[in-house]
Structures are given as C-alpha cells and as structure tokens.
Scaffold this motif. Structure first.
Motif, short mmCIF file in Angstrom:
data_model
loop_
_atom_site.label_atom_id
_atom_site.label_comp_id
_atom_site.label_asym_id
_atom_site.label_seq_id
_atom_site.Cartn_x
_atom_site.Cartn_y
_atom_site.Cartn_z
N ASN A 93 -5.23 -0.38 -5.66
CA ASN A 93 -4.80 -1.02 -4.41
C ASN A 93 -6.00 -1.02 -3.46
N GLU A 94 -5.81 -0.52 -2.25
CA GLU A 94 -6.95 -0.30 -1.35
C GLU A 94 -6.92 1.12 -0.82
N ASP A 95 -6.43 2.03 -1.67
CA ASP A 95 -6.28 3.42 -1.26
C ASP A 95 -7.57 4.20 -1.52
N LEU A 134 -11.03 1.68 -7.76
CA LEU A 134 -10.28 1.32 -6.57
C LEU A 134 -8.90 0.83 -7.00
N PHE A 149 0.83 -1.19 0.00
CA PHE A 149 0.00 0.00 0.00
C PHE A 149 0.87 1.25 0.00
#
Length: 252
Positions: free
Chosen positions: A135-137, A133, A9
């Motif tokens: 990554n999960e940022d 979306l 991340f």
C-alpha cells in the motif's frame, strides 16, 4: 474522497510486525531454467491492495533473469502485475495492484532464471528482497532470503566441487545402497544419456585426475568411448530347484 482514502490504507499507516515476506529455493543444471516464488504471510487484520517489491542477488554471472509471472499465485484475477530489470541487470522491480484486497499467506509472483556455471563447481545464488512498499504504509516487515542452487555436472554430493566421492555415490546408487534425488541424478549424468551408469562414475573419476577436461562429457571430442565388442551369454539347461551359474562374457 476521505472514505476512499480510509478504505485504501491501514488504520495506523504502519505494517504489522508479524508480516513476513520471503523467497523459495530452487536448483538446476547450467542451461536449465529455474523458478522461485516470492511469498508473503499477511495477518488477518491487514489488507493489501498493492505492492512494490524489488529482488536482487543474481548479478554474479551464475544466472540471468528471464521473466516473472503470477501463475498459481494468490493474486486475484483482476490484479495488474508488471516487472522490469534494472539497467545493471542485478535487480528485478515488481509491482502489483488491484481493487480487491488480499490477506493471508501465499505466493505473490514467480521469477525465472536461466542458469550458467563452470564445470567442477556448484554454487548457491542467494536472492534477497529489498525496497518493499505495501500500500503506502511504512515499511515494517520481516524477510527471508531464498535462492537457486546452480549445480555442476559431476557434483553428485552437491558440496560445491567434483571429487572421487561423487563417483562412489553413483556406484552406491546403482547397487541400491543409497538413494539420490532428481537433482543429484541430473548432476551425475555426465554422459547425458538420460541415465546413471558405471560409465558416469568412471568419467567423473577421470575428470578428477585430469584425463577428462570438461563435464558434461562430449563423446565427439574424446576417444574414451570408442570401444566395440560383443556380450555373450552361454546357454544350458537345469532342473527346477538347482543352483546354477550363467557367465556373461565380453568378447573383443
């Protein structure tokens, strides 16, 4: 475990403001397959290991989704890529992920559509990026829409309708007064003989006054092309440097 999480991340969990995503533009005639690409511009200080991106805007009946692929894209060869069309048939959901990160600019994947449309009208079908979306940022990004110009037979000017001016453009092209691009040539070929001629211009004019019901022109359903005759070029002799005329006659 913690080092793996840090590696996967960004430092802040927020996408940089200068990250851009967009869709290219394409076009074609009804029945053609048109392809657009979804592209991204990723700053050097951000690395992407996965994406989940949805595309919408094609639910109006002018084109139907066919497939998606990563041919010629910036994705590493070991990345996984999957796609699916929602039940309503107006959103394509795509997902990609890999062990190698990507950054920089390039195409992520391609979308292909089968085009349809009505005679006499051209229309630009907008495509939009939604539900991003990376990554999960947190989703902080800029997008640019794209789309597909669904051309109509006879609409050489590509203004959305067939008029007498479209016939004029063909005649100007034949006299080399102006140039037409490949899309305009395809739209002008209403006789579907893989060439532009004065006959195409004539059929377009006949369409504008109601003598022809549909474009492209179907010779089997019409009698306008049921004509026969001979082309006669007379012979003769001249001396070098002389100015002469050679009449071309239509007989019968």
């Amino acid at each position: 475990l913690q080092s793996a999480i840090d590696w996967a991340f960004s430092d802040t969990g927020v996408l940089p403001a200068e990250l851009f995503l967009g869709i290219t533009e394409s076009g074609g005639m009804p029945g053609d397959t048109a392809t657009v690409s979804v592209w991204v511009e990723i700053p050097e200080d951000y690395t992407m290991f996965s994406f989940l991106i949805s595309i919408t805007g094609f639910g109006g009946g002018m084109m139907n989704f066919l497939s998606a692929d990563t041919i010629g894209s910036m994705l590493p060869s070991d990345w996984l890529f999957y796609y699916n069309e929602n039940d309503a048939g107006n959103v394509v959901i795509t997902a990609g992920a890999g062990a190698q990160s990507i950054t920089g600019s390039g195409n992520l994947f391609n979308l292909s559509f089968i085009l349809s449309g009505d005679a006499g009208t051209s229309e630009f079908v907008d495509l939009f990026i939604i539900d991003v979306l990376l990554n999960e940022d947190e989703a902080t990004y800029n997008t640019e829409s794209g789309g597909v110009m669904v051309l109509s037979y006879g609409d050489v000017s590509m203004n959305g309708s067939v008029t007498a001016f479209d016939a004029s453009l063909i005649l100007q092209y034949l006299l080399e007064i102006m140039e037409l691009d490949d899309g305009q040539i395809d739209a002008g070929d209403v006789t579907q003989d893989a060439s532009l001629s004065a006959l195409d211009a004539a059929i377009i004019l006949q369409f504008t006054v109601g003598m022809v019901d549909d474009l492209p022109y179907d010779e089997e359903e019409n009698e306008l092309l049921a004509a026969v005759g001979d082309v006669v070029i007379s012979g003769g002799s001249v001396s070098p440097g002389d100015v002469f005329q050679m009449p071309i006659l239509l007989d019968g």
